[in-house]
Design a protein around this motif. Structure first.
Motif, mmCIF file in Angstrom:
data_model
loop_
_atom_site.group_PDB
_atom_site.id
_atom_site.type_symbol
_atom_site.label_atom_id
_atom_site.label_comp_id
_atom_site.label_asym_id
_atom_site.label_seq_id
_atom_site.Cartn_x
_atom_site.Cartn_y
_atom_site.Cartn_z
ATOM 1 N N GLN A 281 47.455 42.831 41.652
ATOM 2 C CA GLN A 281 47.194 41.967 42.559
ATOM 3 C C GLN A 281 46.386 42.250 43.760
ATOM 4 O O GLN A 281 45.854 41.559 44.749
ATOM 5 N N LYS A 284 43.771 40.547 46.139
ATOM 6 C CA LYS A 284 43.740 39.126 46.136
ATOM 7 C C LYS A 284 44.208 38.731 47.694
ATOM 8 O O LYS A 284 44.875 39.278 48.377
ATOM 9 N N PRO A 285 43.952 37.693 48.116
ATOM 10 C CA PRO A 285 44.005 37.129 49.542
ATOM 11 C C PRO A 285 45.373 36.906 49.803
ATOM 12 O O PRO A 285 46.227 36.503 49.225
ATOM 13 N N GLY A 292 51.290 33.132 44.337
ATOM 14 C CA GLY A 292 50.406 33.409 43.320
ATOM 15 C C GLY A 292 49.911 32.296 42.520
ATOM 16 O O GLY A 292 50.517 30.949 42.665
ATOM 17 N N GLY A 294 46.779 32.917 42.594
ATOM 18 C CA GLY A 294 45.552 33.081 43.670
ATOM 19 C C GLY A 294 45.477 33.801 44.659
ATOM 20 O O GLY A 294 44.608 34.404 45.260
ATOM 21 N N GLY A 295 46.840 33.993 45.243
ATOM 22 C CA GLY A 295 47.230 34.448 46.523
ATOM 23 C C GLY A 295 48.512 34.730 46.888
ATOM 24 O O GLY A 295 49.333 33.983 46.051
ATOM 25 N N TYR A 296 48.963 35.356 47.897
ATOM 26 C CA TYR A 296 50.246 35.746 48.136
ATOM 27 C C TYR A 296 50.488 35.998 49.499
ATOM 28 O O TYR A 296 49.755 36.488 50.272
ATOM 29 N N SER A 368 43.909 41.059 52.527
ATOM 30 C CA SER A 368 44.298 40.980 51.044
ATOM 31 C C SER A 368 45.277 41.899 50.626
ATOM 32 O O SER A 368 45.490 42.900 51.280
#
Length: 385
Positions: A281, A284-285, A292, A294-296, A368
């Motif tokens: 990950q 990822k932003p 998730g 796409g992001g966390y 990120s």
């Protein structure tokens, strides 16, 4: 009678609400408006202001996640109550059907009272049989109706209580969202000022941040290597991993903050799957409240990593700290969770330890997922899923 369970969001517990209020009240406005002609703050002042706002944002994120977790739990309770109500309604309908049959029979008999019917029976044995049957039916129906009435009243009370809690939690989540918007606005203002700095100033700020991060990572790795060498010299011919590693000698390179290369000790078992997921990950932003893919946010990353390893852990950083077995820093291994910014009762941030004094985490809005040294943040405790 089914409770409307369309609520989607709750509010954090009372203590969280108070903490949010304190955070909002404590928001500092050190940065002047970009539009005015006042002297710009120094790079250090801008950096300090950003750090303060990011920590406040993390607090709002933690409160929002706690509210969502509470809402999910209450939603299950409401669904259970609705199921009970449906079952009891079905029982009541069956009872009404039985009672309707008795009423129809009385109508066919001309509405004659059962006792009078008994008196008119010519056959004594028939009279005795009917007497016992009517008595049993009357008693059973009376008991059933009384029981169902009580159950109906109890369930109605529970349904009202659940609906009230859902409404309260919805109000609390709206308050948490409002706080999030406020902090988003503060961060946006500070970020706008950062963007207004001259290119040379921005480069100097970035270089200072990268230098600080590289120094912290180098110090963590040096300390880990020194501990490993000491352990190796103290055990005849045995090879041990670094303090806080899995005891495995293998390692791999991975990019941390600012592109620095760091050595990650190898690990096995479920922890290996969790660490591998967290590593994948990187880059990822950070997304407020996200789990998730796409992001966390911080706890969303650790929860998703351990879910990939087949282990369910709580949603929020505080719940993860309180719900998992605590371990001393000296026993930390890759895959363990590290908690920052807070105390034994409440924390705002969590990351995944990967050995050699390093942690993978989702830092704050505008950043990120990255690897940093544990020493770069105020440590609270460790826990092992």
């Amino acid at each position: 009678m089914t409770v409307n369970a369309r609520h989607r969001r709750p509010r954090a517990r009372k203590s969280t609400k108070l903490a949010l209020g304190a955070a909002a009240a404590g928001t500092m406005v050190l940065v002047p408006s970009v539009a005015n002609a006042e002297p710009q703050p120094t790079i250090d002042q801008v950096s300090a202001q950003l750090n303060t706002l990011y920590q406040q944002e993390a607090h709002a994120d933690e409160a929002y996640n706690a509210a969502q977790a509470a809402q999910a739990t209450l939603q299950q309770q409401v669904d259970g109550i609705n199921g009970q109500i449906s079952a009891e309604q079905a029982n009541m309908n069956q009872t009404k059907t039985r009672l309707g049959g008795l009423a129809a029979e009385q109508y066919r008999n001309g509405g004659i009272d059962p006792t009078l019917q008994l008196m008119l029976q010519a056959n004594p044995s028939t009279m005795l049989t009917m007497s016992a049957t009517v008595g049993r039916v009357t008693a059973n129906n009376a008991d059933t109706l009384a029981l169902l009435d009580q159950q109906k009243a109890d369930l109605a009370t529970k349904a009202r209580e659940a609906a009230g809690k859902m409404a309260l939690l919805d109000q609390q989540v709206k308050a948490a969202e409002s706080t999030k918007k406020q902090f988003d606005g503060d961060v946006a203002k500070t970020q706008a000022l950062l963007n207004s700095l001259q290119a040379q100033q921005r480069a100097a700020l970035l270089a200072a941040q990268q230098k600080q991060q590289a120094a912290a990572l180098a110090a963590a790795q040096a300390a880990s290597q020194a501990a490993s060498q000491h352990s190796t010299s103290g055990s005849s011919g045995s090879s041990s991993g670094s303090s806080g590693s899995s005891g495995s000698s293998g390692s791999s390179g991975s990019s941390g903050s600012g592109g620095s290369k760091v050595a990650i000790p190898s690990v096995s078992g479920r922890a290996a799957a969790a660490v591998a997921f967290a590593q994948a990950q990187i880059g990822k932003p950070y997304i407020f409240g996200a789990t998730g893919p796409g992001g966390y946010d911080c706890s969303g990353l650790t929860q998703a990593a351990w879910k990939a390893a087949g282990v369910a852990i709580p949603r929020t950083a505080t719940a993860q700290m309180q719900g998992l077995p605590a371990i001393p820093a000296s026993s930390a291994q890759p895959g363990d969770l590290v908690f920052f910014y807070g105390d034994s009762s409440y924390v705002d941030h969590v990351g995944m330890y990967i050995g050699n004094g390093m942690v993978i985490h989702a830092p704050h809005p505008g950043s990120s997922v990255e690897i940093v040294a544990v020493s770069t943040m105020p440590l609270v405790s460790y826990a092992r899923p």
